[in-house]
Every structure is written in C-alpha cells, then in structure tokens.
Design an enzyme around this catalytic site. Sequence first.
Site, PDB file in Angstrom:
ATOM      1  N   PHE A  20       0.836  -1.190   0.000  1.00  0.00           N
ATOM      2  CA  PHE A  20       0.000   0.000   0.000  1.00  0.00           C
ATOM      3  C   PHE A  20       0.873   1.242   0.000  1.00  0.00           C
ATOM      4  O   PHE A  20       2.012   1.227   0.450  1.00  0.00           O
ATOM      5  CB  PHE A  20      -0.999  -0.002   1.157  1.00  0.00           C
ATOM      6  CG  PHE A  20      -0.434   0.425   2.484  1.00  0.00           C
ATOM      7  CD1 PHE A  20      -0.779   1.645   3.041  1.00  0.00           C
ATOM      8  CD2 PHE A  20       0.422  -0.399   3.196  1.00  0.00           C
ATOM      9  CE1 PHE A  20      -0.266   2.040   4.268  1.00  0.00           C
ATOM     10  CE2 PHE A  20       0.929  -0.023   4.424  1.00  0.00           C
ATOM     11  CZ  PHE A  20       0.588   1.205   4.961  1.00  0.00           C
TER      12      PHE A  20
ATOM     13  N   GLU B 190       4.613  10.420  -0.035  1.00  0.00           N
ATOM     14  CA  GLU B 190       5.230  10.988  -1.224  1.00  0.00           C
ATOM     15  C   GLU B 190       6.538  11.661  -0.831  1.00  0.00           C
ATOM     16  O   GLU B 190       6.754  11.944   0.360  1.00  0.00           O
ATOM     17  CB  GLU B 190       4.275  11.972  -1.905  1.00  0.00           C
ATOM     18  CG  GLU B 190       3.013  11.301  -2.427  1.00  0.00           C
ATOM     19  CD  GLU B 190       2.077  12.254  -3.153  1.00  0.00           C
ATOM     20  OE1 GLU B 190       2.413  13.461  -3.253  1.00  0.00           O
ATOM     21  OE2 GLU B 190       1.019  11.799  -3.621  1.00  0.00           O
ATOM     22  N   PRO B 191       7.423  11.930  -1.791  1.00  0.00           N
ATOM     23  CA  PRO B 191       8.747  12.463  -1.445  1.00  0.00           C
ATOM     24  C   PRO B 191       8.739  13.731  -0.614  1.00  0.00           C
ATOM     25  O   PRO B 191       9.605  13.941   0.228  1.00  0.00           O
ATOM     26  CB  PRO B 191       9.384  12.708  -2.822  1.00  0.00           C
ATOM     27  CG  PRO B 191       8.724  11.730  -3.721  1.00  0.00           C
ATOM     28  CD  PRO B 191       7.313  11.631  -3.231  1.00  0.00           C
TER      29      PRO B 191
ATOM     30  N   SER C  10       4.729  12.839   6.945  1.00  0.00           N
ATOM     31  CA  SER C  10       3.536  12.387   7.671  1.00  0.00           C
ATOM     32  C   SER C  10       2.288  13.197   7.333  1.00  0.00           C
ATOM     33  O   SER C  10       1.197  12.875   7.798  1.00  0.00           O
ATOM     34  CB  SER C  10       3.787  12.474   9.182  1.00  0.00           C
ATOM     35  OG  SER C  10       4.837  11.612   9.574  1.00  0.00           O
TER      36      SER C  10
ATOM     37  N   ARG D 194      29.885 -14.398  29.319  1.00  0.00           N
ATOM     38  CA  ARG D 194      31.016 -13.474  29.408  1.00  0.00           C
ATOM     39  C   ARG D 194      31.456 -13.302  30.869  1.00  0.00           C
ATOM     40  O   ARG D 194      30.622 -13.042  31.742  1.00  0.00           O
ATOM     41  CB  ARG D 194      30.589 -12.124  28.834  1.00  0.00           C
ATOM     42  CG  ARG D 194      31.638 -11.029  28.947  1.00  0.00           C
ATOM     43  CD  ARG D 194      32.783 -11.260  27.985  1.00  0.00           C
ATOM     44  NE  ARG D 194      33.653 -10.088  27.898  1.00  0.00           N
ATOM     45  CZ  ARG D 194      34.784 -10.052  27.229  1.00  0.00           C
ATOM     46  NH1 ARG D 194      35.201 -11.139  26.574  1.00  0.00           N
ATOM     47  NH2 ARG D 194      35.517  -8.964  27.190  1.00  0.00           N
TER      48      ARG D 194
ATOM     49  N   GLN E  38      25.679  -6.533  39.616  1.00  0.00           N
ATOM     50  CA  GLN E  38      24.402  -5.865  39.836  1.00  0.00           C
ATOM     51  C   GLN E  38      24.035  -4.932  38.680  1.00  0.00           C
ATOM     52  O   GLN E  38      22.854  -4.837  38.297  1.00  0.00           O
ATOM     53  CB  GLN E  38      24.460  -5.072  41.145  1.00  0.00           C
ATOM     54  CG  GLN E  38      23.106  -4.517  41.580  1.00  0.00           C
ATOM     55  CD  GLN E  38      23.203  -3.741  42.881  1.00  0.00           C
ATOM     56  OE1 GLN E  38      23.833  -2.697  42.933  1.00  0.00           O
ATOM     57  NE2 GLN E  38      22.596  -4.269  43.945  1.00  0.00           N
TER      58      GLN E  38
ATOM     59  N   GLU F 138       4.751   3.562   9.986  1.00  0.00           N
ATOM     60  CA  GLU F 138       3.333   3.740  10.322  1.00  0.00           C
ATOM     61  C   GLU F 138       3.099   4.959  11.215  1.00  0.00           C
ATOM     62  O   GLU F 138       2.223   4.967  12.069  1.00  0.00           O
ATOM     63  CB  GLU F 138       2.748   2.481  11.005  1.00  0.00           C
ATOM     64  CG  GLU F 138       3.063   1.167  10.325  1.00  0.00           C
ATOM     65  CD  GLU F 138       2.463   1.039   8.937  1.00  0.00           C
ATOM     66  OE1 GLU F 138       1.973   2.043   8.392  1.00  0.00           O
ATOM     67  OE2 GLU F 138       2.496  -0.068   8.388  1.00  0.00           O
TER      68      GLU F 138
ATOM     69  N   THR G 165       5.454   8.505  12.877  1.00  0.00           N
ATOM     70  CA  THR G 165       6.509   8.745  13.853  1.00  0.00           C
ATOM     71  C   THR G 165       5.954   8.820  15.273  1.00  0.00           C
ATOM     72  O   THR G 165       4.746   8.906  15.480  1.00  0.00           O
ATOM     73  CB  THR G 165       7.223  10.070  13.536  1.00  0.00           C
ATOM     74  OG1 THR G 165       6.260  11.136  13.679  1.00  0.00           O
ATOM     75  CG2 THR G 165       7.793  10.078  12.134  1.00  0.00           C
TER      76      THR G 165
END
Length: 401
Positions: free
Chosen positions: A127, A131-132, A136, A284, A295, A379, A381
Amino acid sequence: MARLAQTAGLTDVQREILKTVREFVDKEIIPVATELEHRDEYPQQIVDGLKELGLFGLMIPEEYGGLGESLLTYALCVEEIARGWMSVSGIINTHFIVAYMLKQHGTQEQKDHFLPRMALGEVRGAFSMSEPALGSDVSAITSKAVKDGDEYVLNGQKMWLTNGGSSTLVAVLVRSDEGHPEGTAPHKSMTTFLVEKEPGFGEVRPGLTIPGKIDKMGYKGVDTTELIMDGLRIPANRVLGGQTGRGFYQMMDGVEVGRVNVAARGCGVAQRAFELGVSYAQQRHTFGKPIAEHQAIQFKLAEMATKIEAAHAMMVNAARKKDSGERNDLEAGMAKYLASEYCKEVVEDAFRIHGGYGFSKEYEIERLYREAPMLLIGEGTAEIQKMIIGRRLLEEYRLQG
C-alpha cells in the site's frame, strides 16, 4: 523456562498456530537471517514456507480460502516472526493491510476477485500513501486521478513502498477532485485505487514504474521502493469500495492494523535482543565471574524484561480492541509509540551488554541495532502517535460547559 510476554486467554487453535510459527522461526529464519540481511537478499525460501503454513491467508475470511483468524492472532504471529527477522514481518504486513482494507471496504466483486488469491499468497499486497515531499502530512498528497470515461488517469510519485517490487497489487492513495467542489477538505477528496501490476522493477505496466530498491541502513531483504505514475490508466471498478472520496478513511482504518503490527514487531525484536543479552551475560566473564552476576547487568536485564512485558500488554490490548469492533486509534497509537521506543532501548541495552562484540557484524545484535530505528518512524513517527493520543484524550476528557 518461562518466557516473557505470555498472552492469557488464547484458544487451543491460537496456541497451536503460535507454536507452529515459533518452531518455523527457530528452524527456518533465525539460522539464516543475519547472512541474508547482510547480503540484502530477498528471503524467497522463507516466504515460500510462510505460504505453505497459510500465513498469507491468516486474517482473510474462510469463505475466501483464508483461516479467518483475529488481529490478535496475526499480531502474535508477527511478534514471533519479528523475533526471527523483522524484515520478514514487513513482507506480510503490507499484504495484510491491503487484505484487511478489501475485506472491510471493498465491493463484493473486488473481494471475490482478490481475496482468494491473496489467501494463497498468489497475489501479494502493498500500500502507498507517502510521497517524497510530504512525510507524515497525508493531506498534502499531490498525486492525482482524473476521470476519463470509464477509467481514471493517475499521475504522481509515491515513496516508501514496502514490497514495492515483489507485490502484484498496490493500494494507492491519490487526490481525486471529481465530485468534490473546490474548497473541500483534503481528506474528503482522496481515493484509494487498487493497482494490479507485474512483480519486479522498471515499467511493470504501462504508465507505472517501480525504480530499484532504496538502499537502507537496516530493514534489508524486503524491497522498499518508489512508485511513479505517468498516465497510468485504471478502470473505475478498481476504486476501492466503488466510490471516490473515501480513500483517506479507508487508509486510516488499514493503518490502525499496521500500527498494531509495528507494535508487535517492536515486541518481537525486543524479545530477541533480551534473549541475546541474557545469554551473553551468562557466558562473558569479568573480574572472576559471569557479568550476569554483576548488579549493574542485573539492573539492565530487569529493566529490559519489564519494558518487554509492558509493550506486549499494550499491543495485545490494542489488537483485542480492534477485534471487538471498537475504535482503537488511541490504543494502537499508544502501543505503537511505547513498543517502538522500548524496543530501541532494549536493543541498545543488549548492545551495551555485548560490549565491543556488539559492534561486530559477526554478532546478531549488530543487525537488531540497525533494525530497531525503523520502528520509530514506520506507520507514523512517535510525534504523530503523540498527536493522535493527545487529541483522543482531549475528546474523552473534554470539559463540559
């Protein structure tokens, strides 16, 4: 060993589906993900395996050959798949957004034509809204459809199509002023078109070009592209729902599903980062003992696990709200915002636990460290999510009088 992010109240069928998906991820995805990602190679064998499992039809109703499962089931499957490799979850996400939009808004002819083949994975969906130049701001779309007899002629450039090359059906949002007088609010003069095309790059049908893949920092394997329409002719019966002017609402409905998906991806990536971190911390040694016994590392593991549980709970709540038929933009926005932010933090903590080795491409955490940032913008920011959340809260808590 008890795992994080367990989900209460699942049916036997849901548990069996998730068990099957998890086994597939452990056997078929995790062992090859990093190698394929470093080569930016499309995971065709993995995709074929998902088709055999029936996952491309997971949410498509049984009458169209799908499994008819809920958004919750789908989100939990996405969580498992993203735990293996986030790019694979992206391949099915856009497919399901288009299938969901067809199921909810398509004409009967459109459902009959597309959904059975989508359930089999023969038709693959993508979908396109962005666009450039607009980011948003969906209301600033300039791509346009003009009616010409029984067809529409589409012109414009779209951006950031996941599955732009591999898909064969793209739901494209464009401006359509026909029947909408000058001065009509932008979101009321947009239409979603169902554009069928050949897979691949270059001119994939007359008037439609898919340039090559965009080279990305992470989220590799899956193809992300532009889409260029230059005199693209689409028959009127490929207007989603058969009526112009409804595209914005149709897309926003689909994006709510997509935001639950992104939240689920964040949960899955965070779980994998925790698994890598807690395992490495026990192997490690420093100052004569495993770093897990220090801790400072235990505090990190505690924070990571708590964030995973919180994000998972919000994602499940958003999916269940959507499944109930209720409006869920508030819950989906919260889940997407929290899960993506927490994912970034959990991955970074796992990266820190690995020390210098986390910076090596030999270790899986390096890949996750590059993948997590995509969730911060996909989807919508974090800033967009907070705008949605804030507006919805003011609707709910509006002072009277």
